[in-house]
Design an enzyme around this catalytic site. Sequence first.
Site, PDB file in Angstrom:
ATOM      1  N   HIS A   1      46.875  28.894  39.919  1.00 19.17           N
ATOM      2  CA  HIS A   1      47.208  29.809  38.746  1.00 19.17           C
ATOM      3  C   HIS A   1      46.620  29.826  37.307  1.00 19.17           C
ATOM      4  O   HIS A   1      46.563  28.316  36.925  1.00 19.17           O
ATOM      5  CB  HIS A   1      48.100  31.032  39.185  1.00 19.17           C
ATOM      6  CG  HIS A   1      48.500  32.152  37.909  1.00 19.17           C
ATOM      7  ND1 HIS A   1      46.919  32.542  38.137  1.00 19.17           N
ATOM      8  CD2 HIS A   1      48.671  33.459  38.612  1.00 19.17           C
ATOM      9  CE1 HIS A   1      46.107  34.244  37.893  1.00 19.17           C
ATOM     10  NE2 HIS A   1      48.517  34.559  38.415  1.00 19.17           N
TER      11      HIS A   1
ATOM     12  N   GLU B   1      34.166  35.226  42.246  1.00 22.72           N
ATOM     13  CA  GLU B   1      34.255  36.605  41.297  1.00 22.72           C
ATOM     14  C   GLU B   1      34.193  36.526  39.896  1.00 22.72           C
ATOM     15  O   GLU B   1      35.186  36.301  39.925  1.00 22.72           O
ATOM     16  CB  GLU B   1      34.972  36.994  41.992  1.00 22.72           C
ATOM     17  CG  GLU B   1      35.242  38.922  41.779  1.00 22.72           C
ATOM     18  CD  GLU B   1      35.369  39.169  40.499  1.00 22.72           C
ATOM     19  OE1 GLU B   1      35.133  39.384  39.470  1.00 22.72           O
ATOM     20  OE2 GLU B   1      36.723  39.324  40.858  1.00 22.72           O
TER      21      GLU B   1
ATOM     22  N   CYS C   1      37.031  41.849  34.109  1.00 24.63           N
ATOM     23  CA  CYS C   1      35.654  42.083  34.186  1.00 24.63           C
ATOM     24  C   CYS C   1      34.450  43.191  34.795  1.00 24.63           C
ATOM     25  O   CYS C   1      33.470  42.546  34.103  1.00 24.63           O
ATOM     26  CB  CYS C   1      35.070  40.588  35.704  1.00 24.63           C
ATOM     27  SG  CYS C   1      36.455  41.801  37.095  1.00 24.63           S
TER      28      CYS C   1
ATOM     29  N   GLU D   1      28.979  37.548  27.407  1.00 27.11           N
ATOM     30  CA  GLU D   1      29.751  38.605  28.233  1.00 27.11           C
ATOM     31  C   GLU D   1      30.931  38.561  26.992  1.00 27.11           C
ATOM     32  O   GLU D   1      31.218  37.056  26.474  1.00 27.11           O
ATOM     33  CB  GLU D   1      30.717  37.550  29.397  1.00 27.11           C
ATOM     34  CG  GLU D   1      32.332  39.446  29.524  1.00 27.11           C
ATOM     35  CD  GLU D   1      32.458  38.520  31.011  1.00 27.11           C
ATOM     36  OE1 GLU D   1      32.386  37.762  30.983  1.00 27.11           O
ATOM     37  OE2 GLU D   1      33.159  38.961  31.630  1.00 27.11           O
TER      38      GLU D   1
END
Length: 481
Positions: A176, A249, A283, A380
């Site tokens: 993580h 992803e 996202c 982004e």
Amino acid sequence: MTTLLASRPKTLKKAPNKAKANAYQSVNPCNGKVLKTFEELTAAQLETAIKTAATCFETWRHTTFAERAAVVIKAATIMRARADEFAKPVTLEMGKLIAEARGEVALSADIMDYYAWNAEDFLAPQELKPKSGEAVIESSPFGVLFGVQPWNFPYYQLARFAAPNLMAGNVVMVKHAGCVPQCAIAFEKLWLEAGAPTGAYTNLLISHDQVNQVIDDPRIKGVALTGGVDAARSVAARAGQNIKKTTMELGGNDAFIVLADADLDKTVSWAVWAKMANTGQCCVAAKRFIVAEEIADTFLEKFQAALTVLKPGDPMDKATTLSPLSTEAALVNLLDQIKRAVAKGAKVLLGGNRIDRPGSFMQPTIITNIKPGNPAYREEFFGPVALFFRVKNEDEAVALANDSDFGLGGSVFTNNIALGKQVAGRIDTGMVFINHPTWTACDLPFGGVKNSGYGRELSSLGIQEFVNKKLVRTTSIDAPA
């Protein structure tokens, strides 16, 4: 989820760390205070963890769907029963509004239940109809899977990786993000409490060098990453060298298209939610607002007014409507992106600065006048920054939406559903929603194209990624070759 959904560290780099290098550390972004620091695994501890997982798989793979479901349902039940206990570290470690954190806990539990109830049907043998004899496709688990997961949805990201794969008979190991170690540890403890055998779900507090060691290990059979493009290049390349299946992803630059006939009041309400849920750190957050010219001024006026009233404060306080960014590094990165955009001709219509108070708070921001040569046109913005564009018609809207290196999600708002479907069909992304921001649900596939990655999570597709689709053919011994 984010929505509940996603997103993501831009690379495998961790947030700034005041403790020793590579340590995992909780820092409350509301006030900058260090909560707790955790040491990384030693080489010996990592080897023990992988060995335990590999041994566990040899037993877990032979359990029945009912036996696996009992564990997964128990984990979901525990999360719901102790929702506040699970939600609190999300808010303390990455700053999510407490109501959103509770929503993430609930969504994670829903994902677990979904796969517990449906996995057996999803993976049932598929009978084929060959010209002669019989043929069936059987699904069997890969083995030990390794996931690299981001901080923005500390449980949801784990649930959508773990639940389908555990139900398929795989076991999972997870690295993580370094800034949410308490959430990572809590999720591992959850599975043990639910009755999963040791090694079925393993949290790895490991360094980035150790990530490569895990990918290289022959006992690891597949790799999944949710993160940014730089991280994907590194992880996918390493897995490719080892001939291992991967799913990626990644980030998104989702278009929020508003056609001239849209219901403006309802659309603006969704626009605020699409941009500001999880403080824009998602996202599939709306990032590029593409609005028909004839309604652009009215939309912009209403959108700006709605963002202005958001109230910063302690995300544990239900009165707070604007939470901090996850880390100080995230805030500094956004401010730098805005500075570079302005230097190339963009204009800040609203916000653009940090908020003068303790913690990593940023003003809701709207940027306009963004031309193709501006870095903001392609980047982004992972936070409360909306990029605003005017277009003359649907063709311009589609062209602008598709002029992106990313292809995760997008949305179209219109009162003409037939037109909305036509526009959606022309957008090059993995997901398009009509009259709703891009979002996530257990029974909807999630994933993208282009630099937004490959593979799918959730729905019946998500459980198929890391299973062997084995053909079993039966025919007469006298049949011709």
